[in-house]
Design an enzyme around this catalytic site. Structure first.
Site, mmCIF file in Angstrom:
data_model
loop_
_atom_site.group_PDB
_atom_site.id
_atom_site.type_symbol
_atom_site.label_atom_id
_atom_site.label_comp_id
_atom_site.label_asym_id
_atom_site.label_seq_id
_atom_site.Cartn_x
_atom_site.Cartn_y
_atom_site.Cartn_z
ATOM 1 N N ASN A 118 0.854 -1.190 0.000
ATOM 2 C CA ASN A 118 0.000 0.000 0.000
ATOM 3 C C ASN A 118 0.897 1.250 0.000
ATOM 4 O OD1 ASN A 118 -1.452 2.254 1.044
ATOM 5 N ND2 ASN A 118 -3.121 0.870 1.564
ATOM 6 N N ASP B 218 -0.069 4.522 -0.125
ATOM 7 C CA ASP B 218 -0.723 5.782 0.266
ATOM 8 C C ASP B 218 0.194 6.709 1.066
ATOM 9 O OD1 ASP B 218 -2.966 4.684 -0.836
ATOM 10 O OD2 ASP B 218 -3.967 4.267 1.068
ATOM 11 N N HIS B 219 1.010 6.104 1.946
ATOM 12 C CA HIS B 219 1.808 6.940 2.843
ATOM 13 C C HIS B 219 2.872 7.742 2.110
ATOM 14 C CE1 HIS B 219 -0.183 5.702 6.416
ATOM 15 N NE2 HIS B 219 -0.059 4.438 6.059
ATOM 16 N N ARG C 67 3.454 18.840 1.927
ATOM 17 C CA ARG C 67 3.940 20.080 1.317
ATOM 18 C C ARG C 67 3.141 20.485 0.087
ATOM 19 N NH1 ARG C 67 9.086 22.277 2.423
ATOM 20 N NH2 ARG C 67 9.170 22.278 4.675
ATOM 21 N N HIS D 130 -5.601 3.794 -1.927
ATOM 22 C CA HIS D 130 -6.935 4.157 -1.471
ATOM 23 C C HIS D 130 -7.233 5.562 -1.995
ATOM 24 C CE1 HIS D 130 -9.801 4.501 2.281
ATOM 25 N NE2 HIS D 130 -10.403 4.828 1.153
ATOM 26 N N ARG E 39 -9.303 8.270 -1.469
ATOM 27 C CA ARG E 39 -10.282 8.715 -0.464
ATOM 28 C C ARG E 39 -11.134 9.844 -1.018
ATOM 29 N NH1 ARG E 39 -8.725 6.821 5.011
ATOM 30 N NH2 ARG E 39 -10.522 8.021 5.669
ATOM 31 N N ARG F 171 -7.000 13.011 0.571
ATOM 32 C CA ARG F 171 -5.954 13.503 1.472
ATOM 33 C C ARG F 171 -4.560 12.997 1.091
ATOM 34 N NH1 ARG F 171 -7.193 10.135 6.960
ATOM 35 N NH2 ARG F 171 -9.201 11.152 6.728
ATOM 36 N N HIS F 172 -4.472 11.896 0.376
ATOM 37 C CA HIS F 172 -3.135 11.466 -0.074
ATOM 38 C C HIS F 172 -3.128 11.139 -1.568
ATOM 39 C CE1 HIS F 172 -5.066 7.720 1.023
ATOM 40 N NE2 HIS F 172 -4.760 7.775 2.315
ATOM 41 N N GLU G 143 -8.580 0.551 -3.038
ATOM 42 C CA GLU G 143 -9.462 0.590 -1.869
ATOM 43 C C GLU G 143 -10.399 1.767 -2.055
ATOM 44 O OE1 GLU G 143 -7.111 1.009 1.613
ATOM 45 O OE2 GLU G 143 -6.045 -0.852 1.296
ATOM 46 N N THR H 120 -6.643 6.580 9.784
ATOM 47 C CA THR H 120 -6.542 5.520 8.796
ATOM 48 C C THR H 120 -7.830 4.709 8.884
ATOM 49 O OG1 THR H 120 -5.249 3.601 8.048
ATOM 50 C CG2 THR H 120 -5.320 3.986 10.411
ATOM 51 N N THR H 121 -7.989 3.729 7.988
ATOM 52 C CA THR H 121 -9.197 2.916 8.020
ATOM 53 C C THR H 121 -9.278 2.193 9.364
ATOM 54 O OG1 THR H 121 -8.790 2.570 5.684
ATOM 55 C CG2 THR H 121 -10.512 1.234 6.691
ATOM 56 N N GLU I 194 -11.053 -9.211 2.503
ATOM 57 C CA GLU I 194 -9.777 -8.932 3.151
ATOM 58 C C GLU I 194 -10.069 -8.843 4.642
ATOM 59 O OE1 GLU I 194 -7.312 -5.709 1.661
ATOM 60 O OE2 GLU I 194 -6.359 -5.486 3.635
ATOM 61 N N HIS J 261 -3.786 -4.772 7.507
ATOM 62 C CA HIS J 261 -3.897 -3.648 8.428
ATOM 63 C C HIS J 261 -3.082 -3.903 9.702
ATOM 64 C CE1 HIS J 261 -5.427 -0.110 10.525
ATOM 65 N NE2 HIS J 261 -5.560 0.330 9.304
ATOM 66 N N GLY J 262 -2.139 -3.009 9.930
ATOM 67 C CA GLY J 262 -1.320 -3.088 11.145
ATOM 68 C C GLY J 262 -0.248 -4.166 11.088
ATOM 69 N N GLY K 190 1.118 -1.523 4.358
ATOM 70 C CA GLY K 190 1.507 -0.182 3.944
ATOM 71 C C GLY K 190 2.467 0.502 4.881
ATOM 72 N N HIS K 191 1.971 0.881 6.058
ATOM 73 C CA HIS K 191 2.721 1.778 6.940
ATOM 74 C C HIS K 191 4.100 1.240 7.299
ATOM 75 C CE1 HIS K 191 3.673 3.870 10.761
ATOM 76 N NE2 HIS K 191 3.213 4.890 10.067
HETATM 77 N N1 PXP Z 1 -5.775 -3.031 3.913
HETATM 78 C C1 PXP Z 1 -6.702 -2.061 3.957
HETATM 79 C C2 PXP Z 1 -8.074 -2.368 3.460
HETATM 80 C C3 PXP Z 1 -6.383 -0.773 4.430
HETATM 81 O O1 PXP Z 1 -7.328 0.186 4.458
HETATM 82 C C4 PXP Z 1 -5.068 -0.504 4.835
HETATM 83 C C5 PXP Z 1 -4.702 0.864 5.323
HETATM 84 O O2 PXP Z 1 -4.839 1.788 4.323
HETATM 85 C C6 PXP Z 1 -4.133 -1.544 4.746
HETATM 86 C C7 PXP Z 1 -4.508 -2.799 4.315
HETATM 87 C C8 PXP Z 1 -2.695 -1.328 5.135
HETATM 88 O O3 PXP Z 1 -2.619 -1.068 6.503
HETATM 89 P P1 PXP Z 1 -1.225 -0.652 7.128
HETATM 90 O O4 PXP Z 1 -0.859 0.671 6.552
HETATM 91 O O5 PXP Z 1 -1.505 -0.610 8.592
HETATM 92 O O6 PXP Z 1 -0.236 -1.717 6.753
#
Ligand code: PXP
Length: 259
Positions: free
Chosen positions: A7, A9-10, A18, A43, A45, A49-50, A70, A100-101, A151, A191-192, A213-214
Site C-alpha cells: 500500500n 498511500d503513505h 507540502r 486508497h 479517499r 488527502r493522499h 481501496e 486511517t481505516t 480482506e 492492516h497493522g 503499507g505503513h
Molecule cells: N488493507 C486495507 C483495506 C487498508 O485500508 C489498509 C490501510 O490503508 C491496509 C490494508 C494497510 O494497513 P497498514 O498501513 O496498517 O499496513
C-alpha cells in the site's frame, strides 16, 4: 506463498504534507514491484488527502502486477473505479475524521448499499473484495452478495496487548479464513501488519494476499522501497516454512552434548 500487496498511500501523504510533487507514489509503486511486490494497493479517499485522481490514473497505466483500489461505496468514487477498472476493488469503510481505516466494513448492516456496487464491479470485469472484521456473519454476508474475495482486518491481532489475546485474535482470523475458503471466497488480510508480527499469519495456509503499507513505507525511508519490500517478502517466505526443531534431533543433540 501468499502474495504481497504494498500500500503506497503513505508516500502520497508525505507529498501532500507540502502539497508538492515529490515523493511520487507512482515511483514508489515501480520500486515496490522491483523489490518483489505482487500487487500495488492504493486508497482513493473522498477527501483526496493522499492519493489523487492523477495518481490513480497513472498507476492504472503503469502498474505491471495487480492494481488493488481501496474505496468507499460513495457514488463519485464508484464511478471513477468503473472508469479505471483496476484488477481489484476493495470496499472499505471511510470516515473523514479517521487517521486511517479503522476496522472493517459492516457488510451485514450495509448490504443494501454494498450489493449494487458488487454487481456493477462484476459487470465491469473487476474483482470485488470487502475489508471486513473476522466474523462469520460478515463472511456469510459477503458470500450472499457475490463478492469474489474478502480482506480480513488484522488490526485487532496487530494491536493485541498480550500473547493470550493475540492467540485468540489469530484464532478468529483462522476461523474466518476457513469459513471464507469453504464458501469459495479468496481471502486476503491486512492492516497493522509489520516486520515483527507478520510471520505467524504467513505460517497459516490459505491467505491469498497480505496488504501492508505503513510498516513497509516506514522502513523504506531508511533502506529504500525496493529493499523494504524484499525484506517483507522474505518474511512471508520464512513464515510459510517455519524453522521446526525435530524433537528427536533435539534429543540427539542434547545427548551428544552430554557426551
Ligand atoms: N488493507 C486495507 C483495506 C487498508 O485500508 C489498509 C490501510 O490503508 C491496509 C490494508 C494497510 O494497513 P497498514 O498501513 O496498517 O499496513
Amino acid at each position: 506463498m501468499a502474495r504481497l500487496g504494498v500500500n503506497i498511500d503513505h508516500v502520497a501523504t508525505v507529498r501532500q504534507a507540502r502539497k508538492a510533487d515529490e515523493p511520487d507514489p507512482v515511483w514508489a509503486a515501480v520500486e515496490a514491484e522491483l523489490g518483489g511486490a505482487d500487487c500495488i494497493t492504493f486508497h482513493l479517499r473522498e477527501d483526496r488527502r493522499h492519493i489523487s485522481d492523477r495518481d490513480a490514473e497513472v498507476l492504472r497505466r503503469t502498474v505491471a502486477t495487480k492494481l488493488n483500489m481501496e474505496m468507499s461505496v460513495a457514488a463519485p468514487i464508484v464511478k471513477i473505479a468503473l472508469e479505471l477498472r483496476p484488477e481489484q476493488c476493495t470496499l472499505v469503510p471511510e470516515r473523514r475524521e479517521e487517521v486511517t481505516t479503522e476496522g472493517g466494513l459492516d457488510v451485514v448492516r450495509l448490504r443494501r448499499r454494498v450489493g449494487p456496487v458488487v454487481g456493477r464491479l462484476k459487470r465491469a470485469g473487476v474483482l470485488s473484495s470487502a475489508f471486513i472484521e473476522p466474523r462469520l456473519e460478515q463472511v456469510r454476508a459477503c458470500v450472499d452478495l457475490g463478492f469474489d474475495a474478502v480482506e480480513l482486518w488484522t488490526g485487532a491481532y496487530a494491536h493485541a496487548r498480550s500473547a493470550a489475546q493475540r492467540e485468540r485474535r489469530l484464532e478468529a482470523l483462522v476461523a474466518a479464513l476457513d469459513a471464507g475458503l469453504d464458501q469459495g471466497l479468496t481471502v486476503h488480510a491486512g492492516h497493522g501488519l509489520t516486520y515483527r508480527n507478520v510471520e505467524p499469519l504467513a505460517a497459516i495456509q490459505g491467505f491469498d494476499e497480505f496488504n501492508i503499507g505503513h510498516s513497509i513505507v516506514s522502513r523504506a525511508m531508511f533502506v529504500g522501497m525496493r529493499e523494504a519490500v524484499r525484506e517483507m517478502k522474505a518474511l512471508l517466505v520464512r513464515g510459510e516454512r517455519p524453522l521446526v526443531v525435530c524433537p528427536d534431533e533435539h534429543a540427539e543433540d542434547a545427548q551428544a552434548k552430554r557426551g
